[in-house]
Design a protein around this motif. Sequence first.
Motif, mmCIF file in Angstrom:
data_model
loop_
_atom_site.group_PDB
_atom_site.id
_atom_site.type_symbol
_atom_site.label_atom_id
_atom_site.label_comp_id
_atom_site.label_asym_id
_atom_site.label_seq_id
_atom_site.Cartn_x
_atom_site.Cartn_y
_atom_site.Cartn_z
ATOM 1 N N SER A 103 0.848 -1.191 0.000
ATOM 2 C CA SER A 103 0.000 0.000 0.000
ATOM 3 C C SER A 103 0.883 1.240 0.000
ATOM 4 O O SER A 103 1.991 1.212 0.558
ATOM 5 C CB SER A 103 -0.911 0.025 1.234
ATOM 6 O OG SER A 103 -0.164 0.286 2.395
ATOM 7 N N LYS A 401 3.606 -10.392 0.252
ATOM 8 C CA LYS A 401 2.696 -9.750 -0.715
ATOM 9 C C LYS A 401 3.294 -9.754 -2.122
ATOM 10 O O LYS A 401 2.570 -9.883 -3.116
ATOM 11 C CB LYS A 401 2.397 -8.321 -0.263
ATOM 12 C CG LYS A 401 1.708 -8.217 1.088
ATOM 13 C CD LYS A 401 0.317 -8.837 1.062
ATOM 14 C CE LYS A 401 -0.670 -8.001 0.299
ATOM 15 N NZ LYS A 401 -2.035 -8.522 0.356
ATOM 16 N N TYR A 470 1.776 6.055 9.366
ATOM 17 C CA TYR A 470 0.906 5.154 8.592
ATOM 18 C C TYR A 470 -0.547 5.622 8.633
ATOM 19 O O TYR A 470 -1.197 5.745 7.586
ATOM 20 C CB TYR A 470 1.006 3.726 9.141
ATOM 21 C CG TYR A 470 0.416 2.686 8.212
ATOM 22 C CD1 TYR A 470 1.233 1.951 7.362
ATOM 23 C CD2 TYR A 470 -0.954 2.444 8.160
ATOM 24 C CE1 TYR A 470 0.713 1.007 6.494
ATOM 25 C CE2 TYR A 470 -1.499 1.517 7.302
ATOM 26 C CZ TYR A 470 -0.659 0.788 6.471
ATOM 27 O OH TYR A 470 -1.201 -0.129 5.614
ATOM 28 N N THR A 474 -2.850 7.278 5.590
ATOM 29 C CA THR A 474 -4.091 6.571 5.252
ATOM 30 C C THR A 474 -5.277 7.520 5.281
ATOM 31 O O THR A 474 -6.133 7.503 4.378
ATOM 32 C CB THR A 474 -4.328 5.406 6.243
ATOM 33 O OG1 THR A 474 -3.225 4.507 6.176
ATOM 34 C CG2 THR A 474 -5.609 4.657 5.906
ATOM 35 N N GLU A 477 -5.108 9.853 2.262
ATOM 36 C CA GLU A 477 -5.592 9.185 1.047
ATOM 37 C C GLU A 477 -7.116 9.079 1.038
ATOM 38 O O GLU A 477 -7.760 9.286 0.007
ATOM 39 C CB GLU A 477 -4.993 7.776 0.953
ATOM 40 C CG GLU A 477 -3.626 7.709 0.338
ATOM 41 C CD GLU A 477 -3.241 6.276 0.019
ATOM 42 O OE1 GLU A 477 -2.733 6.058 -1.098
ATOM 43 O OE2 GLU A 477 -3.456 5.395 0.856
ATOM 44 N N ARG A 478 -7.664 8.732 2.177
ATOM 45 C CA ARG A 478 -9.115 8.471 2.240
ATOM 46 C C ARG A 478 -9.937 9.733 2.096
ATOM 47 O O ARG A 478 -10.905 9.781 1.331
ATOM 48 C CB ARG A 478 -9.434 7.774 3.579
ATOM 49 C CG ARG A 478 -10.914 7.447 3.771
ATOM 50 C CD ARG A 478 -11.381 6.366 2.793
ATOM 51 N NE ARG A 478 -12.783 6.062 2.959
ATOM 52 C CZ ARG A 478 -13.787 6.739 2.392
ATOM 53 N NH1 ARG A 478 -13.500 7.788 1.612
ATOM 54 N NH2 ARG A 478 -15.041 6.394 2.593
ATOM 55 N N LYS A 483 -9.495 8.127 -2.038
ATOM 56 C CA LYS A 483 -9.222 6.732 -2.381
ATOM 57 C C LYS A 483 -9.920 5.806 -1.396
ATOM 58 O O LYS A 483 -9.766 5.942 -0.183
ATOM 59 C CB LYS A 483 -7.706 6.459 -2.360
ATOM 60 C CG LYS A 483 -6.968 7.039 -3.546
ATOM 61 C CD LYS A 483 -5.512 6.578 -3.538
ATOM 62 C CE LYS A 483 -4.764 7.094 -4.761
ATOM 63 N NZ LYS A 483 -3.366 6.619 -4.784
ATOM 64 N N GLN A 485 -9.714 2.335 -1.856
ATOM 65 C CA GLN A 485 -8.973 1.072 -1.848
ATOM 66 C C GLN A 485 -7.609 1.294 -1.223
ATOM 67 O O GLN A 485 -6.788 2.039 -1.765
ATOM 68 C CB GLN A 485 -8.834 0.555 -3.286
ATOM 69 C CG GLN A 485 -8.220 -0.835 -3.371
ATOM 70 C CD GLN A 485 -8.352 -1.393 -4.775
ATOM 71 O OE1 GLN A 485 -9.294 -2.068 -5.108
ATOM 72 N NE2 GLN A 485 -7.387 -1.071 -5.602
ATOM 73 N N HIS A 486 -7.388 0.655 -0.082
ATOM 74 C CA HIS A 486 -6.151 0.894 0.659
ATOM 75 C C HIS A 486 -5.002 0.034 0.140
ATOM 76 O O HIS A 486 -3.928 0.550 -0.193
ATOM 77 C CB HIS A 486 -6.376 0.624 2.149
ATOM 78 C CG HIS A 486 -5.167 0.859 2.995
ATOM 79 N ND1 HIS A 486 -4.685 2.123 3.272
ATOM 80 C CD2 HIS A 486 -4.303 0.004 3.597
ATOM 81 C CE1 HIS A 486 -3.603 2.043 4.020
ATOM 82 N NE2 HIS A 486 -3.338 0.763 4.242
ATOM 83 N N PHE A 487 -5.209 -1.275 0.061
ATOM 84 C CA PHE A 487 -4.171 -2.195 -0.388
ATOM 85 C C PHE A 487 -4.180 -2.322 -1.908
ATOM 86 O O PHE A 487 -5.227 -2.230 -2.544
ATOM 87 C CB PHE A 487 -4.344 -3.572 0.248
ATOM 88 C CG PHE A 487 -4.126 -3.593 1.731
ATOM 89 C CD1 PHE A 487 -2.849 -3.536 2.262
ATOM 90 C CD2 PHE A 487 -5.206 -3.629 2.607
ATOM 91 C CE1 PHE A 487 -2.626 -3.540 3.628
ATOM 92 C CE2 PHE A 487 -4.998 -3.630 3.977
ATOM 93 C CZ PHE A 487 -3.715 -3.582 4.487
ATOM 94 N N VAL A 488 -2.985 -2.531 -2.475
ATOM 95 C CA VAL A 488 -2.858 -2.707 -3.921
ATOM 96 C C VAL A 488 -3.318 -4.126 -4.281
ATOM 97 O O VAL A 488 -2.753 -5.097 -3.758
ATOM 98 C CB VAL A 488 -1.403 -2.491 -4.381
ATOM 99 C CG1 VAL A 488 -1.287 -2.679 -5.890
ATOM 100 C CG2 VAL A 488 -0.906 -1.114 -3.965
#
Length: 543
Positions: A103, A401, A470, A474, A477-478, A483, A485-488
């Motif tokens: 992420s 991952k 972190y 987050t 971004e939100r 965004k 979608q947090h994780f790629v």
Amino acid sequence: MVAAPEKGGFWKKLTTGGASVQHETQRGMKSRHLMMIAIGGTIGTGIFLSAGSAIALAGPGSTLLSYFVVGLFVYTVVITIGEMSSMYPVSGAFSIFGARFVSPALGFTLGWNYWLQCELTAAAVILQYWTPALLAWHWAIIIIVPIFLLQLIHVRVYGESEYWFAMIKVLMIIVFIFVGLIFDWGGVKGHPGPGLSNFQNGQAFIGGFGTFAQTFVYAFYSFGGIELVAIAAGECAKPYKSVPRAIKATFFRIVLFYILTILTIGLCINHDDETLLNAAFDSDVAASPLTVVFVRAGFTAASHVVNAVLLTAVLSATNSCFYASSRMLMSLARSGHAPWVFGWVNQRGVPVPALLMALAFSCLTFLTTIWGEGVVFGWLLNITGISALLVWTSIGFISLKFRQAYRAQGLSLSDLPYRQPLYPLLPIGVIILGTLMFVAQGYAAVRQEPFEAKNVVATYIGVALYIILYSGFTLYERFLLGKKQHFVPPLEVDFETDAVWRPGDGEMIRERDRREREEKVKMLSEKGGRWRAVLGRVGRYVY
């Protein structure tokens, strides 16, 4: 119709600036540079001075076990990150990998956490070498400014300087191990060796689990920077060949420079010896475990030699910290995670603004010496130790991952230049060991006698910074970027950018390299044959 204002416009403007980056870093480091950086490039004052404090605190057996556990841990970290950096050699290394494979928030957190860790490590190294003859800020001018000027020239200068700095340290430690073992076995006339006496009668393990856990912070400090190979891969020629070699060399570094050195110190100096504590807290090179062993073995001028090598270690560690922090800040800027100006690189491939930032922050850290060098060093030791542990543990998660996404996209593992063995045991082991050592650190801080709240704060302040970075990114971004979608997603992971070759081209490039190597060997063999013929004719003429 008026266009709607872009979300996150201010931060985007600050981090991109609308400026195009014209220059790139250069792959100016050779394979031998990366190899020597892996072997001894980041060995600082920790092994020369702090290791003795760990033995005095918990005994030689506990310290040896602690360094073995941390050594095993960091070696698995190097293997897991080496798999990724040999295929994707970028200066941001695990910061880029965290953003790309997990992420953006993780990449942002690891990058800034590591940048701060590098800066504080540079300050800690110099503060530990501080001597009452000079003020701490004098050392800042004597060491930091020349290193800064050296970094401005070219990455090849960094590689070459680190090569020789590391070579001096390597030779010093090898000589120390030989002299120490000979002294311990009674090989020095008039000096009966201690033998195994320091490991007998309950002297190997002192104070139980609490003191054993406290030795981890010294091990973290000594092993710090072992991940530098991954960062340097971004400016190394043929990283798909150099990185795997450097990973293998790291194993010998751990065994030779840490395990054997700790064993030698523990055999030769008793844990009750006052010199073990004086070396770390008084920064007295005459009390360094290395100096003590040399003097007791009959080398009375050893303090001057160790002093010179220790200064080399300080220069080397500061050089590496400047390099790592400037490249990480440059990478953060180019990823949009730092102001765009720090991503600027000159024609020689040097990130000048990022280096200036490293210089300014390093000098500012010395203002904290108003509280006393010993106090500041203790805090820096704890903060850098826990920050390194957080970065190393995160690398294990990134590796999992990475493999998950690689498998999901149907890519062949045989295409990787270096493939970690025993997957997924190594990254899982990194996460488990890192978590256990993190808990042990907290336990040690609470149980330390006399209890001091500042030790607990120093231990967990690095965790607080990690969480703030972190969660802060987050939320940014939100709510600012919108965004959701947090994780790629594994199928959206980018496996093409920065790759050493396109998917499927690995075997072809390896075969080309094999042919080139065979042609060189054949050419050298032919030249050698001609020289042997010429020498033969000269010999016949002479005789």
